[in-house]
Every structure is written in C-alpha cells, then in structure tokens.
Design a protein around this motif. Structure first.
Motif, PDB file in Angstrom:
ATOM      1  N   ASN A  68      74.917   6.963  22.394  1.00  0.00           N
ATOM      2  CA  ASN A  68      74.357   6.510  23.642  1.00  0.00           C
ATOM      3  C   ASN A  68      75.252   6.896  24.820  1.00  0.00           C
ATOM      4  N   TYR A  69      75.557   8.173  24.909  1.00  0.00           N
ATOM      5  CA  TYR A  69      76.349   8.670  26.016  1.00  0.00           C
ATOM      6  C   TYR A  69      75.475   9.554  26.887  1.00  0.00           C
ATOM      7  N   PRO A  70      75.527   9.361  28.196  1.00  0.00           N
ATOM      8  CA  PRO A  70      74.712  10.209  29.071  1.00  0.00           C
ATOM      9  C   PRO A  70      75.225  11.652  29.053  1.00  0.00           C
ATOM     10  N   MET A  71      74.299  12.604  29.091  1.00  0.00           N
ATOM     11  CA  MET A  71      74.646  14.016  29.109  1.00  0.00           C
ATOM     12  C   MET A  71      75.047  14.396  30.528  1.00  0.00           C
ATOM     13  N   LYS A  72      76.272  14.851  30.704  1.00  0.00           N
ATOM     14  CA  LYS A  72      76.755  15.247  32.017  1.00  0.00           C
ATOM     15  C   LYS A  72      76.623  16.752  32.164  1.00  0.00           C
ATOM     16  N   ASP A  73      76.674  17.214  33.388  1.00  0.00           N
ATOM     17  CA  ASP A  73      76.627  18.642  33.659  1.00  0.00           C
ATOM     18  C   ASP A  73      77.954  19.273  33.232  1.00  0.00           C
ATOM     19  N   PHE A  74      77.876  20.399  32.546  1.00  0.00           N
ATOM     20  CA  PHE A  74      79.075  21.112  32.132  1.00  0.00           C
ATOM     21  C   PHE A  74      78.746  22.603  32.047  1.00  0.00           C
ATOM     22  N   PRO A  75      79.755  23.473  32.155  1.00  0.00           N
ATOM     23  CA  PRO A  75      79.493  24.912  32.078  1.00  0.00           C
ATOM     24  C   PRO A  75      79.064  25.299  30.672  1.00  0.00           C
ATOM     25  N   ARG A  76      77.921  25.970  30.561  1.00  0.00           N
ATOM     26  CA  ARG A  76      77.362  26.304  29.255  1.00  0.00           C
ATOM     27  C   ARG A  76      77.410  27.803  28.945  1.00  0.00           C
ATOM     28  N   ILE A  77      77.666  28.632  29.938  1.00  0.00           N
ATOM     29  CA  ILE A  77      77.645  30.080  29.744  1.00  0.00           C
ATOM     30  C   ILE A  77      79.030  30.528  29.289  1.00  0.00           C
ATOM     31  N   LYS A  78      79.088  31.213  28.150  1.00  0.00           N
ATOM     32  CA  LYS A  78      80.353  31.688  27.604  1.00  0.00           C
ATOM     33  C   LYS A  78      80.615  33.107  28.092  1.00  0.00           C
TER      34      LYS A  78
END
Length: 65
Positions: A1-11
């Motif tokens: 139950n943790y909110p999904m935060k914005d994070f860099p997804r492009i490798k």
C-alpha cells in the motif's frame, strides 16, 4: 500500500560495437529493457525522451528476424 511516485524510467545505456561507442536509451516497453543494467560511468536514467536525446542517446532499435 505505497503510492507510486514519479521516477525516471528511461534507461540510458552506453554500448560498444565494431562501429565504436553507441549511446542508446531503452523505454520500459522495449525488448531489452529488463536486461539493461545501468552501471558504467556516463550511463543514467532519464524522465523524458527529450531529456535522453539532449544527452546524446538514441532509441534502441527493434530486433527483427
């Protein structure tokens, strides 16, 4: 139950071939995304395609048999 935060997804990955050094970015839906490991100097994560391309990376080619 943790909110999904914005994070860099492009490798942003640096590879080597017979043509020299290749700077490639991988999106989460790309074929090799899960196998790419960001570990070398110069490799990084990006938040947007524009950011990756401004750093000199190109999109990974899709492999066709």
């Amino acid at each position: 139950n943790y909110p999904m935060k914005d994070f860099p997804r492009i490798k942003c990955n640096i590879g080597h071939s017979e043509d020299g050094t290749t700077m490639i970015y991988h999106l989460p839906m790309d074929q090799q995304y899960d196998t790419v490991v960001i570990s070398k100097p110069g490799e990084c994560y990006a938040r947007t395609v524009e950011e990756a391309e401004q750093m000199g990376f190109r999109r990974a080619y899709k492999w066709h048999s």
